[in-house]
Design an enzyme around this catalytic site. Structure first.
Site, PDB file in Angstrom:
ATOM      1  N   GLY A   1       0.759  -1.136  -0.094  1.00  0.00           N
ATOM      2  CA  GLY A   1       0.032   0.029  -0.057  1.00  0.00           C
ATOM      3  C   GLY A   1       0.938   1.323  -0.101  1.00  0.00           C
ATOM      4  CB  THR A   2       3.885   2.269   1.934  1.00  0.00           C
ATOM      5  OG1 THR A   2       3.147   1.865   3.084  1.00  0.00           O
ATOM      6  CG2 THR A   2       4.852   3.559   2.033  1.00  0.00           C
TER       7      THR A   2
ATOM      8  CG  ASN B   1      -5.633   4.053   8.514  1.00  0.00           C
ATOM      9  OD1 ASN B   1      -5.756   5.091   7.678  1.00  0.00           O
ATOM     10  ND2 ASN B   1      -4.526   4.104   9.278  1.00  0.00           N
TER      11      ASN B   1
ATOM     12  CB  THR C   1      12.330  -9.558 -10.563  1.00  0.00           C
ATOM     13  OG1 THR C   1      13.871  -9.111 -11.525  1.00  0.00           O
ATOM     14  CG2 THR C   1      12.061 -10.831 -10.963  1.00  0.00           C
TER      15      THR C   1
ATOM     16  CB  CYS D   1       2.378   3.821  18.028  1.00  0.00           C
ATOM     17  SG  CYS D   1       3.968   3.237  18.498  1.00  0.00           S
TER      18      CYS D   1
HETATM   19  C1  LIG Z   1      -5.132   3.004   4.855  1.00  0.00           C
HETATM   20  C2  LIG Z   1      -3.868   2.604   4.714  1.00  0.00           C
HETATM   21  N1  LIG Z   1      -2.811   2.880   3.300  1.00  0.00           N
HETATM   22  C3  LIG Z   1      -1.812   2.343   3.388  1.00  0.00           C
HETATM   23  C4  LIG Z   1      -1.316   1.248   4.074  1.00  0.00           C
HETATM   24  C5  LIG Z   1       0.180   0.832   4.088  1.00  0.00           C
HETATM   25  O1  LIG Z   1       0.115  -0.409   3.499  1.00  0.00           O
HETATM   26  P1  LIG Z   1       1.454  -1.395   3.427  1.00  0.00           P
HETATM   27  O2  LIG Z   1       1.500  -1.865   4.936  1.00  0.00           O
HETATM   28  O3  LIG Z   1       1.010  -2.345   2.472  1.00  0.00           O
HETATM   29  O4  LIG Z   1       2.516  -0.429   2.904  1.00  0.00           O
HETATM   30  C6  LIG Z   1      -2.076   1.141   5.367  1.00  0.00           C
HETATM   31  C7  LIG Z   1      -1.449  -0.004   6.392  1.00  0.00           C
HETATM   32  O5  LIG Z   1      -1.301   0.119   7.482  1.00  0.00           O
HETATM   33  C8  LIG Z   1      -3.229   1.513   5.868  1.00  0.00           C
HETATM   34  O6  LIG Z   1      -3.753   1.222   6.434  1.00  0.00           O
END
Ligand SMILES: Cc1ncc(COP(=O)(O)O)c(C=O)c1O
Length: 390
Positions: free
Chosen positions: A69-70, A156, A242, A330
Site C-alpha cells: 500500500g505504501t 484505517n 523483477t 504510533c
Molecule cells: C489506509 C492504509 N494505507 C496504506 C497502508 C500501507 O500499506 P502497506 O503496509 O501495505 O505498505 C496502510 C497500512 O497500515 C493503511 O492502513
C-alpha cells in the site's frame, strides 16, 4: 490464548493462501525470461492479474503490482503529480485530507518540500467525513491549478467511509484525476474500480489475508503516471523490478476469497462490532465512538477514552492477552496524538486516548467478552497513569 483484535494493522494469512504462496515460491523462473521456466512464472503472474481484476472489477491491464500500500500510494501521488505538472506547470495543487494514512500525507508533504507542489487539505467534520461541498466550491474557483485529488475509500483509524463516486463525479467536471487508498476498504465493503470513476486506487495483500510485501496500484488505462523507479520497464514501465509471481498468486487468491465472503464477513464482523460498542459504552460511559453516526466499516470500532493515554490502555490490554491498537498513532515506536483525531477537531488529550478494535473472520463473541472483561482494570490503570504528551 491471545485475543487478536487488530486486523486493520495486518490480518492472518488464510491457510489456502499460505498453501498457494508456498507452492509458487518454488516455481523457478523470472516472469520476464523468454524460456519455458520464465514463461511458467509469467503465466502465474498474469493469472493473478486476471483474478484480481475480476475481484475488484477492472481490466487486467490496469493492475500494476507493487510491494504494498505504501508504495502504491507513493506511485499514485508522485506519479500523477509529475505527469500532470509536466503537462501544465500551473497544476501544482494536491488536494487531500489530513485524516489520510501517512503513506498519502507524507508523499504530499515531500512534494511540497522538494518539488514545488502545494498541499490543500480538505476540511472534515467531527466524524471524519470529508466536506465535499467545500471541494466542489474550491474546484469551481481553482480547478486549473489542481494536479490531483487523493481521498481514501475508508479511514484505517476510524473506519469512516468516503463517498468515492461523489468525489470522482465532482472531479470529472474539471477533468482532474482522483486517487483513492482503498487499503482499509477492500474486503470489508464493495469496491468496484470500474464504477468508482477513479484514475488510480491502492490495495495491499496483508490486510485481506494475504502476505506482507505485495500490493497493487490500479491505474485506469487512459491515465499517465510518471514512474518512481526506473529499470527493466516491467508493469507497463510504471514499476520496474523483477515481478513477484508467488506474491501475486497469493494476493489474488486472498482478494478473491475476501470479496466472495464480503456479505458473510460483513454480517459477522458488524455483529461483533456492535457487541464491542455496547460493551465499551457500558463500561466507560464517557467513551466516544469516533465516527459517530457517519457511514463506516463493519469491522471497525474506534473510541476515545477520557483522561487516559491510549498507549497505557493498549499496554495494559496487551498484558491481559488482548491485542488492540490506537490506530496508527504510533509510528516507528514514536507515540503521538492521532493526527486523524486532531484533524477531526479533538484536542491533544482526547486525540491521545484512543483505542481501535478491528475484527476478522476468526473472532468470536467470546473474544469480545474477553476484551470487555479486561477493559475495566485496563481503563482504571490507564487513568491512573494519566495522560502525557511525548
Ligand atoms: C489506509 C492504509 N494505507 C496504506 C497502508 C500501507 O500499506 P502497506 O503496509 O501495505 O505498505 C496502510 C497500512 O497500515 C493503511 O492502513
Amino acid at each position: 490464548m491471545v485475543v487478536y483484535l487488530d486486523h486493520a494493522a495486518t490480518s492472518p494469512i488464510r491457510p489456502e493462501v499460505l498453501q498457494r504462496y508456498t507452492d509458487y515460491l518454488t516455481v523457478l523462473g523470472n516472469p520476464s525470461s523468454v524460456h519455458t521456466a520464465g514463461q511458467t512464472s509469467r503465466k502465474a503472474l498474469e493469472e493473478a492479474r486476471e483474478e484480481i481484476a475480476k475481484a475488484i472489477d477492472c481490466n487486467r491491464n490496469e493492475v500494476i503490482f507493487t510491494a504494498g500500500g505504501t508504495e502504491s500510494d507513493n506511485l499514485a501521488i508522485k506519479g500523477l503529480f509529475w505527469a500532470q505538472n509536466r503537462k501544465d506547470a500551473r497544476r501544482r495543487l494536491v488536494l487531500s485530507a489530513y485524516t489520510e494514512h501517512h503513506a498519502v500525507i507524507d508523499p504530499i508533504e515531500w512534494l511540497e518540500r522538494e518539488q514545488g507542489a502545494e498541499a490543500v487539505w480538505i476540511p472534515v467534520d467531527e466524524c471524519g467525513v470529508i466536506n465535499l461541498d467545500w471541494l466542489a466550491q474550491f474546484l469551481a474557483e481553482r480547478a486549473d491549478e489542481v494536479a490531483l485529488i487523493s481521498l481514501m475509500w475508508a479511514n484505517n483509524e476510524t473506519g469512516v467511509v468516503t463517498e468515492v463516486s461523489r468525489v470522482t463525479e465532482i472531479a470529472k467536471r474539471f477533468d482532474i484525476p482522483v486517487h483513492s487508498d482503498a487499503v482499509a476498504a477492500l474486503g470489508h465493503i464493495p469496491v468496484s474500480f470500474a464504477e468508482s470513476g477513479l484514475a488510480a486506487m491502492s490495495i495491499t495483500a496483508h490486510k485481506v489475508g494475504g502476505p506482507v510485501g505485495v500490493g497493487a496500484l490500479v491505474v485506469a488505462r487512459s491515465v499517465k503516471l510518471t514512474s518512481l523507479v526506473h529499470g527493466g520497464g516491467q508493469e507497463r514501465a510504471m514499476r520496474s523490478g523483477t515481478m513477484n509471481a508467488a506474491g501475486a498468486k497469493a494476493f489474488s487468491l486472498a482478494v478473491t476469497l475476501a470479496v466472495a465472503n464480503l456479505e458473510q464477513h460483513g454480517t459477522h464482523t458488524s455483529e461483533l462490532r456492535d457487541q464491542v460498542i455496547r460493551g465499551v459504552l457500558q463500561i466507560v460511559p464517557d467513551a466516544r465512538f469516533s465516527r459517530g453516526e457517519a457511514p463506516g466499516l463493519p469491522d471497525n470500532a474506534h473510541f476515545t477514552f477520557p483522561g487516559c493515554s491510549g498507549d497505557s490502555l493498549l499496554f495494559l490490554l496487551d498484558q491481559a492477552g488482548v491485542c488492540v491498537s490506537n490506530g496508527s498513532a504510533c509510528q516507528a515506536g514514536v507515540t503521538a496524538a492521532s493526527h486523524v483525531l486532531l484533524t477531526m477537531g479533538r484536542d491533544e488529550a482526547e486525540a491521545s486516548g484512543c483505542l481501535r478494535v478491528t475484527l476478522g473472520a476468526s473472532n468470536t463473541a467470546e473474544d469480545i467478552q474477553k476484551f470487555l472483561d479486561a477493559l475495566p482494570a485496563a481503563y482504571a490503570g490507564a487513568r491512573k497513569a494519566g495522560y502525557t504528551t511525548s
